[in-house]
Design a protein around this motif. Structure first.
Motif, mmCIF file in Angstrom:
data_model
loop_
_atom_site.group_PDB
_atom_site.id
_atom_site.type_symbol
_atom_site.label_atom_id
_atom_site.label_comp_id
_atom_site.label_asym_id
_atom_site.label_seq_id
_atom_site.Cartn_x
_atom_site.Cartn_y
_atom_site.Cartn_z
ATOM 1 N N LYS A 155 -109.954 -132.521 22.442
ATOM 2 C CA LYS A 155 -109.366 -133.379 21.349
ATOM 3 C C LYS A 155 -107.969 -132.966 22.460
ATOM 4 O O LYS A 155 -106.421 -133.713 22.187
ATOM 5 C CB LYS A 155 -109.058 -133.567 19.934
ATOM 6 N N PHE A 156 -108.151 -131.745 22.701
ATOM 7 C CA PHE A 156 -106.269 -131.383 23.443
ATOM 8 C C PHE A 156 -106.185 -130.862 24.469
ATOM 9 O O PHE A 156 -108.073 -130.791 25.530
ATOM 10 C CB PHE A 156 -106.044 -130.071 22.449
ATOM 11 N N ASP A 157 -105.173 -131.379 25.433
ATOM 12 C CA ASP A 157 -105.369 -130.941 26.470
ATOM 13 C C ASP A 157 -105.178 -129.177 27.413
ATOM 14 O O ASP A 157 -104.447 -129.132 27.280
ATOM 15 C CB ASP A 157 -104.418 -131.494 27.368
ATOM 16 N N LEU A 158 -106.772 -128.791 26.993
ATOM 17 C CA LEU A 158 -106.807 -127.170 27.362
ATOM 18 C C LEU A 158 -105.955 -127.055 28.939
ATOM 19 O O LEU A 158 -105.140 -125.521 28.662
ATOM 20 C CB LEU A 158 -107.787 -126.578 27.379
ATOM 21 N N ASP A 159 -105.752 -127.398 29.669
ATOM 22 C CA ASP A 159 -105.286 -127.516 30.851
ATOM 23 C C ASP A 159 -103.558 -127.198 30.472
ATOM 24 O O ASP A 159 -102.802 -125.848 31.499
ATOM 25 C CB ASP A 159 -105.666 -127.891 32.009
ATOM 26 N N ARG A 160 -103.714 -128.222 30.314
ATOM 27 C CA ARG A 160 -101.914 -128.020 30.026
ATOM 28 C C ARG A 160 -101.279 -127.064 28.614
ATOM 29 O O ARG A 160 -100.247 -126.762 29.230
ATOM 30 C CB ARG A 160 -101.617 -129.536 29.788
ATOM 31 N N LEU A 161 -101.690 -126.666 27.774
ATOM 32 C CA LEU A 161 -101.589 -125.824 26.825
ATOM 33 C C LEU A 161 -101.775 -124.605 27.812
ATOM 34 O O LEU A 161 -101.027 -123.595 27.452
ATOM 35 C CB LEU A 161 -102.629 -125.566 25.866
ATOM 36 N N ALA A 162 -102.522 -124.263 28.414
ATOM 37 C CA ALA A 162 -102.145 -123.289 29.183
ATOM 38 C C ALA A 162 -101.069 -122.720 30.331
ATOM 39 O O ALA A 162 -100.499 -121.678 30.250
ATOM 40 C CB ALA A 162 -103.544 -122.628 29.965
ATOM 41 N N ARG A 163 -100.458 -124.227 30.448
ATOM 42 C CA ARG A 163 -99.883 -123.780 31.841
ATOM 43 C C ARG A 163 -98.641 -123.141 31.060
ATOM 44 O O ARG A 163 -98.045 -123.194 30.797
ATOM 45 C CB ARG A 163 -99.784 -125.531 32.483
ATOM 46 N N LYS A 164 -98.617 -124.669 29.582
ATOM 47 C CA LYS A 164 -97.837 -123.843 29.197
ATOM 48 C C LYS A 164 -97.165 -122.784 28.699
ATOM 49 O O LYS A 164 -96.267 -121.952 28.419
ATOM 50 C CB LYS A 164 -97.380 -125.268 27.534
ATOM 51 N N LEU A 173 -120.356 -121.795 18.690
ATOM 52 C CA LEU A 173 -119.495 -120.450 19.243
ATOM 53 C C LEU A 173 -119.240 -120.140 20.426
ATOM 54 O O LEU A 173 -118.323 -120.036 21.005
ATOM 55 C CB LEU A 173 -120.384 -119.091 17.949
ATOM 56 N N ALA A 174 -120.554 -120.745 20.747
ATOM 57 C CA ALA A 174 -120.258 -121.094 22.330
ATOM 58 C C ALA A 174 -119.473 -121.768 23.094
ATOM 59 O O ALA A 174 -118.346 -121.431 23.648
ATOM 60 C CB ALA A 174 -121.283 -121.399 23.100
ATOM 61 N N GLY A 175 -119.025 -122.800 22.544
ATOM 62 C CA GLY A 175 -117.792 -123.939 22.940
ATOM 63 C C GLY A 175 -117.118 -123.306 22.795
ATOM 64 O O GLY A 175 -115.993 -123.495 23.448
ATOM 65 N N ALA A 176 -116.523 -122.708 21.375
ATOM 66 C CA ALA A 176 -115.839 -122.028 20.693
ATOM 67 C C ALA A 176 -114.534 -120.862 22.226
ATOM 68 O O ALA A 176 -114.376 -120.882 22.868
ATOM 69 C CB ALA A 176 -115.276 -121.128 19.377
ATOM 70 N N VAL A 177 -115.883 -120.179 22.707
ATOM 71 C CA VAL A 177 -116.124 -119.277 23.545
ATOM 72 C C VAL A 177 -115.352 -119.950 24.663
ATOM 73 O O VAL A 177 -114.402 -119.193 25.518
ATOM 74 C CB VAL A 177 -117.095 -118.094 23.945
ATOM 75 N N ALA A 178 -115.988 -120.711 24.977
ATOM 76 C CA ALA A 178 -115.626 -121.863 26.544
ATOM 77 C C ALA A 178 -113.987 -122.002 26.558
ATOM 78 O O ALA A 178 -112.772 -122.063 27.243
ATOM 79 C CB ALA A 178 -116.577 -122.789 26.914
ATOM 80 N N ALA A 179 -114.024 -122.756 25.392
ATOM 81 C CA ALA A 179 -112.030 -123.502 25.035
ATOM 82 C C ALA A 179 -111.164 -122.488 25.080
ATOM 83 O O ALA A 179 -110.258 -122.910 26.222
ATOM 84 C CB ALA A 179 -112.679 -124.082 23.337
ATOM 85 N N VAL A 180 -111.696 -121.332 24.498
ATOM 86 C CA VAL A 180 -110.675 -119.730 24.762
ATOM 87 C C VAL A 180 -110.657 -119.564 26.374
ATOM 88 O O VAL A 180 -109.510 -119.058 26.521
ATOM 89 C CB VAL A 180 -110.930 -118.629 23.900
ATOM 90 N N ARG A 181 -111.607 -119.222 26.915
ATOM 91 C CA ARG A 181 -112.135 -119.183 28.416
ATOM 92 C C ARG A 181 -110.634 -120.062 28.777
ATOM 93 O O ARG A 181 -109.925 -120.020 30.358
ATOM 94 C CB ARG A 181 -113.628 -118.618 28.826
ATOM 95 N N ASP A 182 -110.576 -121.452 28.773
ATOM 96 C CA ASP A 182 -110.353 -122.168 29.933
ATOM 97 C C ASP A 182 -108.479 -122.637 29.330
ATOM 98 O O ASP A 182 -108.186 -122.828 30.535
ATOM 99 C CB ASP A 182 -111.143 -123.638 28.638
ATOM 100 N N ILE A 183 -109.050 -122.043 28.109
ATOM 101 C CA ILE A 183 -107.193 -121.868 27.684
ATOM 102 C C ILE A 183 -106.308 -121.008 28.059
ATOM 103 O O ILE A 183 -105.220 -120.686 28.080
ATOM 104 C CB ILE A 183 -106.721 -122.476 26.369
ATOM 105 N N GLY A 184 -107.001 -119.631 29.169
ATOM 106 C CA GLY A 184 -106.705 -118.219 29.002
ATOM 107 C C GLY A 184 -106.521 -117.433 28.363
ATOM 108 O O GLY A 184 -105.791 -116.634 27.942
ATOM 109 N N GLY A 185 -107.128 -117.739 26.791
ATOM 110 C CA GLY A 185 -106.547 -117.214 25.938
ATOM 111 C C GLY A 185 -107.275 -115.874 25.971
ATOM 112 O O GLY A 185 -108.528 -115.636 26.916
ATOM 113 N N THR A 186 -107.320 -114.404 24.996
ATOM 114 C CA THR A 186 -107.645 -113.739 25.391
ATOM 115 C C THR A 186 -108.469 -112.550 24.589
ATOM 116 O O THR A 186 -109.672 -111.788 24.937
ATOM 117 C CB THR A 186 -106.117 -112.894 25.311
#
Length: 294
Positions: free
Chosen positions: A44-53, A88-101
């Motif tokens: 649904k969202f562009d995680l790379d773009r959110l990370a850069r933002k 949960l595994a998908g959520a962890v991956a999404a946090v990783r991909d967005i550069g989350g902590t």
């Protein structure tokens, strides 16, 4: 390093990429250093773009979520538990991909008002699922923080003591607690004492008022809260959370019983919250300095 954050639901229901990016801009403009999102689905969202933002604005990202009943890891149904672990595994991956902590929230059960007591088998299923998820999160360099919430949003972890027992049962050094003043005000006999009990097991902290609105307009004794955070040497992230039916999305309104507008204009709310938290922390430091004088 302690960062002051704000939940994106202060700004938007988060239905589109543009809404999330505007929430990030508003957060940074108010001086926040972290923004908290609800679970971001990669489709649904562009995680790379959110990370850069986020990087361009100097914002860290945290993600919180609650599990649906169809993916409740505290279920006795093995297929439901499996679905929960996959989510949960998908959520962890999404946090990783967005550069989350960090990934926090109600990760250990469904986010709902249960009609039964938790079962021993269900609790064991949840403990095992969180232990495995913690290993996945550790490899992804994502902190796993379990939010202790009130009795109307889970039947499993309602107090800090229950949370400490749960994370001990996982046997993992990568699981900590996510405490929240709104929930503690309902469930803890003494929220400040609960903070001191948890000590370095607190991995994330939410500041919210008893009525979910403006800080200082409810009954929470924030002086005691900030004194306790200083006592344990808490230096991790603190995030302001407030919900109003004027902004928050429908699913969360139903889950959290947000039936009215606790506020309608989010910018004054966000600015007030930052000033309030900064002030209360400064006051706590001054009290400690004054009390330490001979």
């Amino acid at each position: 390093m302690r960062r002051l954050g704000i939940h994106s639901f202060v700004w938007t229901g988060g239905g589109t990429q543009a809404m999330l990016e505007e929430a990030m801009e508003n957060s940074a403009a108010c001086g926040y250093q972290l923004i908290e999102f609800a679970y971001l689905r990669p489709e649904k969202f562009d995680l790379d773009r959110l990370a850069r933002k986020a990087q361009s604005l100097g914002l860290e990202i945290a993600v919180t979520m609650g599990l649906p009943l169809s993916a409740d890891v505290s279920s006795e149904d093995a297929d439901v538990v499996k679905a929960g672990e996959e989510l949960l595994a998908g959520a962890v991956a999404a946090v990783r991909d967005i550069g989350g902590t960090k990934l926090g929230g109600i990760l250990y059960s469904a986010h709902t008002k249960y009609s039964t007591m938790p079962s021993d088998r269900g609790r064991k299923n949840s403990v095992a699922a969180i232990a495995r998820t913690a290993e996945t999160a550790k490899k992804a360099k994502v902190d796993l923080v379990l939010e202790v919430v009130n009795r109307f949003e889970t039947n499993l972890l309602n107090t800090t003591a229950q949370g400490l027992d749960f994370i001990k049962a996982t046997g993992s050094d990568h699981v900590t607690l996510h405490l929240d003043t709104f929930h503690m005000n309902i469930e803890e006999a003494n929220p400040a004492a609960a903070i001191r009990l948890a000590g370095d097991k607190i991995g994330y902290f939410h500041i919210g008022e008893s009525n979910r609105g403006y800080l200082g307009d409810g009954v929470i004794d924030f002086d005691r809260i900030f004194d306790a955070l200083l006592d344990i040497g808490y230096k991790r992230d603190i995030t302001f959370e407030s919900f109003s039916s004027a902004v928050v999305d429908e699913s969360l309104s139903l889950a959290c019983a947000i039936w009215r507008d606790t506020w309608t204009d989010n910018m004054p709310l966000a600015k007030h919250a930052k000033a309030f938290i900064d002030l209360k922390m400064d006051e706590a430091v001054r009290r400690r300095t004054t009390n330490a004088r001979p």
